[in-house]
Design a protein around this motif. Structure first.
Motif, PDB file in Angstrom:
ATOM      1  N   LEU A  94      -2.657   0.999   4.145  1.00 34.37           N
ATOM      2  CA  LEU A  94      -2.354   2.198   4.914  1.00 34.37           C
ATOM      3  C   LEU A  94      -3.247   3.322   4.411  1.00 34.37           C
ATOM      4  O   LEU A  94      -3.633   3.355   3.244  1.00 34.37           O
ATOM      5  CB  LEU A  94      -0.902   2.630   4.735  1.00 34.37           C
ATOM      6  N   ALA A  95      -3.560   4.266   5.296  1.00 34.72           N
ATOM      7  CA  ALA A  95      -4.325   5.443   4.891  1.00 34.72           C
ATOM      8  C   ALA A  95      -4.040   6.586   5.847  1.00 34.72           C
ATOM      9  O   ALA A  95      -3.780   6.368   7.037  1.00 34.72           O
ATOM     10  CB  ALA A  95      -5.830   5.151   4.861  1.00 34.72           C
ATOM     11  N   VAL A  96      -4.099   7.795   5.313  1.00 39.06           N
ATOM     12  CA  VAL A  96      -4.038   9.010   6.128  1.00 39.06           C
ATOM     13  C   VAL A  96      -5.171   9.925   5.677  1.00 39.06           C
ATOM     14  O   VAL A  96      -5.571   9.899   4.504  1.00 39.06           O
ATOM     15  CB  VAL A  96      -2.680   9.723   5.996  1.00 39.06           C
ATOM     16  N   PRO A  97      -5.735  10.738   6.568  1.00 41.54           N
ATOM     17  CA  PRO A  97      -6.808  11.646   6.171  1.00 41.54           C
ATOM     18  C   PRO A  97      -6.308  12.731   5.230  1.00 41.54           C
ATOM     19  O   PRO A  97      -5.105  13.025   5.158  1.00 41.54           O
ATOM     20  CB  PRO A  97      -7.287  12.235   7.505  1.00 41.54           C
ATOM     21  N   ALA A  98      -7.240  13.341   4.488  1.00 38.62           N
ATOM     22  CA  ALA A  98      -6.878  14.345   3.494  1.00 38.62           C
ATOM     23  C   ALA A  98      -6.194  15.552   4.111  1.00 38.62           C
ATOM     24  O   ALA A  98      -5.342  16.183   3.477  1.00 38.62           O
ATOM     25  CB  ALA A  98      -8.123  14.775   2.721  1.00 38.62           C
ATOM     26  N   ASP A  99      -6.565  15.905   5.350  1.00 37.96           N
ATOM     27  CA  ASP A  99      -5.980  17.073   6.016  1.00 37.96           C
ATOM     28  C   ASP A  99      -4.833  16.682   6.941  1.00 37.96           C
ATOM     29  O   ASP A  99      -4.547  17.377   7.916  1.00 37.96           O
ATOM     30  CB  ASP A  99      -7.049  17.833   6.793  1.00 37.96           C
ATOM     31  N   PHE A 100      -4.159  15.601   6.622  1.00 35.96           N
ATOM     32  CA  PHE A 100      -3.096  15.072   7.469  1.00 35.96           C
ATOM     33  C   PHE A 100      -2.020  16.111   7.721  1.00 35.96           C
ATOM     34  O   PHE A 100      -1.578  16.823   6.816  1.00 35.96           O
ATOM     35  CB  PHE A 100      -2.482  13.843   6.804  1.00 35.96           C
ATOM     36  N   ALA A 101      -1.580  16.178   8.976  1.00 34.68           N
ATOM     37  CA  ALA A 101      -0.474  17.041   9.381  1.00 34.68           C
ATOM     38  C   ALA A 101       0.414  16.263  10.335  1.00 34.68           C
ATOM     39  O   ALA A 101      -0.010  15.252  10.919  1.00 34.68           O
ATOM     40  CB  ALA A 101      -0.991  18.313  10.055  1.00 34.68           C
ATOM     41  N   VAL A 130      -1.696   7.677  11.411  1.00 30.84           N
ATOM     42  CA  VAL A 130      -1.634   6.810  10.236  1.00 30.84           C
ATOM     43  C   VAL A 130      -2.446   5.561  10.566  1.00 30.84           C
ATOM     44  O   VAL A 130      -2.321   4.996  11.663  1.00 30.84           O
ATOM     45  CB  VAL A 130      -0.181   6.430   9.908  1.00 30.84           C
ATOM     46  N   TYR A 131      -3.269   5.107   9.632  1.00 30.66           N
ATOM     47  CA  TYR A 131      -4.154   3.962   9.825  1.00 30.66           C
ATOM     48  C   TYR A 131      -3.611   2.772   9.035  1.00 30.66           C
ATOM     49  O   TYR A 131      -3.131   2.926   7.909  1.00 30.66           O
ATOM     50  CB  TYR A 131      -5.567   4.302   9.367  1.00 30.66           C
ATOM     51  N   GLY A 158      -8.173  -5.813   2.765  1.00 35.01           N
ATOM     52  CA  GLY A 158      -7.066  -5.064   3.321  1.00 35.01           C
ATOM     53  C   GLY A 158      -6.922  -3.631   2.897  1.00 35.01           C
ATOM     54  O   GLY A 158      -6.131  -2.884   3.482  1.00 35.01           O
ATOM     55  N   ARG A 159      -7.656  -3.168   1.898  1.00 34.33           N
ATOM     56  CA  ARG A 159      -7.463  -1.788   1.450  1.00 34.33           C
ATOM     57  C   ARG A 159      -8.183  -0.813   2.370  1.00 34.33           C
ATOM     58  O   ARG A 159      -9.304  -1.067   2.818  1.00 34.33           O
ATOM     59  CB  ARG A 159      -7.979  -1.629   0.026  1.00 34.33           C
ATOM     60  N   LEU A 160      -7.536   0.318   2.658  1.00 30.09           N
ATOM     61  CA  LEU A 160      -8.106   1.407   3.441  1.00 30.09           C
ATOM     62  C   LEU A 160      -8.121   2.680   2.604  1.00 30.09           C
ATOM     63  O   LEU A 160      -7.214   2.907   1.798  1.00 30.09           O
ATOM     64  CB  LEU A 160      -7.278   1.674   4.702  1.00 30.09           C
ATOM     65  N   ALA A 161      -9.129   3.529   2.822  1.00 32.25           N
ATOM     66  CA  ALA A 161      -9.186   4.824   2.141  1.00 32.25           C
ATOM     67  C   ALA A 161     -10.063   5.773   2.937  1.00 32.25           C
ATOM     68  O   ALA A 161     -11.127   5.375   3.431  1.00 32.25           O
ATOM     69  CB  ALA A 161      -9.732   4.679   0.726  1.00 32.25           C
ATOM     70  N   PHE A 162      -9.614   7.010   3.061  1.00 35.81           N
ATOM     71  CA  PHE A 162     -10.468   8.047   3.631  1.00 35.81           C
ATOM     72  C   PHE A 162     -11.308   8.657   2.523  1.00 35.81           C
ATOM     73  O   PHE A 162     -10.807   8.965   1.427  1.00 35.81           O
ATOM     74  CB  PHE A 162      -9.635   9.131   4.315  1.00 35.81           C
ATOM     75  N   SER A 185       0.842  -1.195   0.000  1.00 32.61           N
ATOM     76  CA  SER A 185       0.000   0.000   0.000  1.00 32.61           C
ATOM     77  C   SER A 185       0.877   1.244   0.000  1.00 32.61           C
ATOM     78  O   SER A 185       1.997   1.234   0.529  1.00 32.61           O
ATOM     79  CB  SER A 185      -0.911   0.004   1.232  1.00 32.61           C
ATOM     80  N   VAL A 186       0.353   2.328  -0.584  1.00 32.18           N
ATOM     81  CA  VAL A 186       1.034   3.617  -0.637  1.00 32.18           C
ATOM     82  C   VAL A 186       0.086   4.675  -0.088  1.00 32.18           C
ATOM     83  O   VAL A 186      -1.034   4.827  -0.579  1.00 32.18           O
ATOM     84  CB  VAL A 186       1.439   3.982  -2.079  1.00 32.18           C
ATOM     85  N   ALA A 187       0.531   5.400   0.939  1.00 32.51           N
ATOM     86  CA  ALA A 187      -0.262   6.483   1.524  1.00 32.51           C
ATOM     87  C   ALA A 187       0.496   7.792   1.339  1.00 32.51           C
ATOM     88  O   ALA A 187       1.449   8.068   2.075  1.00 32.51           O
ATOM     89  CB  ALA A 187      -0.522   6.225   3.007  1.00 32.51           C
TER      90      ALA A 187
END
Length: 371
Positions: free
Chosen positions: A114-121, A126-127, A167-171, A66-68
């Motif tokens: 793996l996933a991170v929210p769009a407004d990640f800071a 990290v999920y 297994g896939r995650l997405a915000f 996965s790529v986040a």
């Protein structure tokens, strides 16, 4: 000779998302679209982008699953067997951000999405989705200065197996977390809305059922065999990419509460209680894994098919898919849109026990997109 070798797919179903195709779909009988696909120029809002020459971003990885992407242009990449989360820079620099605890690799299981929210800071979570000793789990970890912090379990009890772990995650644009799961080899789980297997799940960032979920649980849609691709278009439509068994892989437009037919139906033709896919491929053309939206198209990585599929989409309809990179890099696993959709990062999966790795596999490729 141009680097890209293009082939026409069997476009088996490209209908309006709610209409379906109707009738049975016997293996080996391609289905003609019942609605005109989008034109080559794409929708009025966004033209269909043209892919450029791929380049290696990073090589020598171990089954990058996965790529986040991160806001600074780098990305976090999971390795299925090692349970490592890697920080990969556009320059090619690779460092270890941390290791997810409790991962038990077996068959198709291990550290997956793996996933991170769009407004990640920096300092946000990290999920990750991973296979544990007795189940699949969703966890989160704070991330700061290139390092993962203490792990927190959000969802447990997702059925696990040697195969079909999803297994896939997405915000989503709604700020909620979506997860694709598999039936773990137990077909009946997909039709059981009380099970988390064979589903698309929708939850808050804390792992609670999202308000408005159709069954007041984590379950958002059901009747799935093995969902390993999730992507949203600019209008917020969710597309789920699904492994078939022997006949048809699927691209589905996901409706809340929708029943996508497995194991009663593989491919189109369910009608009635089942939602037909937007399009299907034969399993040797695809075995699709990761997916991303960019430049007016869905981009779908194919494992067995060893190619990258470009599927123009507009208004919830799918146009004729086009095969790129056929056989050039082997098995393709993950796709992520980076740099605001100006490029794709695509991973190979040749060290997963089913490929024929080159000396510098596995790798992360970057493919620029131009209009």
């Amino acid at each position: 000779m141009a680097r890209y070798r293009t082939a026409t797919a069997l476009l088996l179903c490209a209908a309006l998302p709610l209409a379906g195709c109707g009738g049975a779909q016997p293996p080996g009988e391609p289905r003609v679209p019942s609605a005109a696909p989008p034109s080559a120029s794409g929708s009025a809002a966004e033209a269909v982008a043209v892919p450029g020459e791929p380049r290696d971003v990073a090589t020598g990885l171990d089954v990058p699953w996965s790529v986040a992407p991160l806001p600074d242009g780098s990305a976090l990449v999971s390795e299925r067997g090692s349970a490592r989360v890697l920080l990969v820079e556009p320059s090619g620099s690779v460092s270890e951000a941390g290791t997810v605890e409790g991962v038990r690799p077996e068959g198709e299981g291990g550290l997956l999405g793996l996933a991170v929210p769009a407004d990640f800071a920096d300092g946000d979570h990290v999920y990750a989705y991973h296979t544990a000793a007795e189940d699949n789990r969703i966890v989160r970890m704070p991330y700061s200065d290139g390092t993962l912090g203490e792990q927190e379990e959000l969802v447990t009890g997702i059925p696990r197996g040697a195969n079909h772990n999803g297994g896939r995650l997405a915000f989503g644009p709604d700020g909620l977390l979506y997860a694709g799961t598999g039936d773990a080899g137990d077909r009946a789980l997909a039709q059981d809305t009380g099970s988390l297997g064979g589903k698309i799940l929708r939850m808050t960032p804390e792992g609670e059922p999202a308000p408005g979920n159709p069954f007041d649980t984590l379950v958002y849609s059901y009747g799935h065999r093995n969902v390993q691709g999730l992507a949203f278009d600019p209008e917020g439509r969710l597309y789920g990419i699904e492994f078939g068994q022997d006949a048809y892989d699927e691209v589905n437009l996901i409706e809340p509460g929708g029943n996508y037919g497995w194991p009663e139906v593989e491919g189109a033709g369910g009608g009635g209680d089942f939602v037909d896919p937007l399009l299907t491929w034969t399993t040797d053309e695809a075995s699709p894994s990761g997916a991303a939206y960019a430049g007016g198209s869905l981009w779908v990585a194919a494992l067995r098919g060893e190619r990258l599929w470009r599927v123009p989409v507009s208004g919830g309809e799918a146009g004729a898919p086009e095969a790129l990179l056929t056989g050039e890099y082997g098995r393709l696993r993950a796709v992520a849109a980076v740099d605001g959709g100006a490029a794709l990062w695509v991973t190979t999966s040749n060290r997963d026990g089913r490929g024929e790795p080159a000396g510098d596999d596995d790798r992360v490729l970057e493919i620029p997109l131009t209009e």
